[in-house]
Design a protein around this motif. Structure first.
Motif, PDB file in Angstrom:
ATOM      1  N   PRO A 104       0.831  -1.206   0.000  1.00 40.55           N
ATOM      2  CA  PRO A 104       0.000   0.000   0.000  1.00 40.55           C
ATOM      3  C   PRO A 104       0.866   1.256   0.000  1.00 40.55           C
ATOM      4  CG  PRO A 104      -0.817  -1.577   1.607  1.00 40.55           C
ATOM      5  CD  PRO A 104       0.466  -2.149   1.064  1.00 40.55           C
ATOM      6  N   GLY A 105       0.603   2.144  -0.922  1.00 42.41           N
ATOM      7  CA  GLY A 105       1.350   3.405  -0.957  1.00 42.41           C
ATOM      8  C   GLY A 105       2.534   3.388  -1.907  1.00 42.41           C
TER       9      GLY A 105
ATOM     10  N   LYS B 132      -8.370   4.793  -1.367  1.00 39.31           N
ATOM     11  CA  LYS B 132      -7.231   4.352  -0.559  1.00 39.31           C
ATOM     12  C   LYS B 132      -6.457   3.257  -1.299  1.00 39.31           C
ATOM     13  CE  LYS B 132      -6.456   3.530   4.300  1.00 39.31           C
ATOM     14  NZ  LYS B 132      -5.354   4.487   4.255  1.00 39.31           N
TER      15      LYS B 132
ATOM     16  N   CYS C  36       1.843   7.050  -2.889  1.00 34.98           N
ATOM     17  CA  CYS C  36       0.942   7.800  -1.988  1.00 34.98           C
ATOM     18  C   CYS C  36      -0.049   6.805  -1.369  1.00 34.98           C
ATOM     19  CB  CYS C  36       0.192   8.897  -2.739  1.00 34.98           C
ATOM     20  SG  CYS C  36      -0.793   8.316  -4.109  1.00 34.98           S
ATOM     21  N   GLN C  37      -0.592   7.194  -0.248  1.00 35.24           N
ATOM     22  CA  GLN C  37      -1.506   6.287   0.459  1.00 35.24           C
ATOM     23  C   GLN C  37      -2.918   6.343  -0.114  1.00 35.24           C
ATOM     24  OE1 GLN C  37      -0.636   4.009   2.589  1.00 35.24           O
ATOM     25  NE2 GLN C  37       1.499   4.682   2.653  1.00 35.24           N
ATOM     26  N   GLU C  38      -3.167   7.370  -0.916  1.00 39.70           N
ATOM     27  CA  GLU C  38      -4.536   7.596  -1.367  1.00 39.70           C
ATOM     28  C   GLU C  38      -4.491   8.330  -2.701  1.00 39.70           C
ATOM     29  OE1 GLU C  38      -7.560   8.983   1.638  1.00 39.70           O
ATOM     30  OE2 GLU C  38      -7.015  10.882   0.710  1.00 39.70           O
TER      31      GLU C  38
END
Ligand SMILES: O=C(O)CCC(=O)C(=O)O
Ligand SMILES: [Fe+2]
Length: 223
Positions: free
Chosen positions: A130-131, A206, A195-197
């Motif tokens: 994630p991210g 997300k 990026c996380q989102e």
């Protein structure tokens, strides 16, 4: 543009008479990508010449079988250096051959690419935490024109940039496939921000774990 074919009727129902998209042989050519269809469709990018988005192309069942096959390969069960990318040359595994067979290459690629045998002989599976993203790049020139990128799991926005300034963005959702040739492959860089989102049309999305599979063909002198 004639509006007499049955597909045009479907198109009219979807977008109404004010729509600004054209339909060519079943391929949607969007003047604005703001209203990308959610249903299975082939969308030729209006600005990034040679880029085709095959929306919702891989069924949920097939996505699950690809994820299971990749898990069974154990590529990302990390010991050591590069556990976020797995590369395979030569004969593709059966699931990748099946994935390649699903692609609408006749519509997306020039005939000499669409008809080459094999269409692809190298695969990369990219695993993103994630991210995580991938730096803007043009795929190595040792690979031929005509590249496929299939997206699995988390959505993410891919940016296409040209000469460092022009920027075009696409939301990639699980099951979407990108086909790149010509300028899309050689003149535009593609990348995914870390990026996380993501924000897509005012909607926050997300990031979760994501996987992509890239299929390419080595040029003969590199094979
Ligand atoms: O993960 C993605 O969607 C892009 C992968 C990519 O650009 C590559 O493997 O060269
Ligand atoms: Fe790439």
């Amino acid at each position: 543009m004639a509006r007499s074919r049955p597909l045009d009727q479907v198109f009219l129902q979807l977008f109404g008479p004010e729509s600004d998209e054209e339909v060519e042989c079943g391929v949607y050519v969007f003047k604005s990508l703001n209203r990308v269809l959610d249903s299975r469709s082939i969308i030729r990018h209006p600005t990034v010449t040679g880029l085709t988005l095959c929306k919702a192309w891989v069924s949920k069942d097939f996505q699950a079988s690809v994820l299971a096959a990749v898990a069974a390969e154990g590529w990302f069960e990390g010991h050591g250096m590069s556990t976020n990318q797995a590369m395979r040359f030569g004969g593709l595994p059966e699931w990748a051959v099946q994935l390649a067979a699903l692609l609408p290459v006749q519509q997306a690629f020039p005939a000499e690419i669409a008809s080459r045998q094999p269409l692809f002989d190298q695969l990369i599976a990219n695993s993103y935490q994630p991210g995580e993203g991938i730096k803007a790049h043009i795929d190595l020139l040792r690979f031929a024109d005509g590249i496929c990128i299939a997206s699995f799991c988390s959505p993410a926005i891919m940016h296409f940039t040209r000469d460092g300034c022009q920027r075009q963005s696409l939301l990639l959702e699980p099951g979407d496939v990108l086909l790149l040739c010509g300028e899309a492959r050689y003149a535009w860089e593609h990348g995914i921000d870390s990026c996380q989102e993501d924000v897509w049309q005012s909607r926050k999305i997300k990031r979760a774990r994501r996987m992509s599979v890239t299929l390419r063909k080595l040029l003969p002198q590199h094979a």
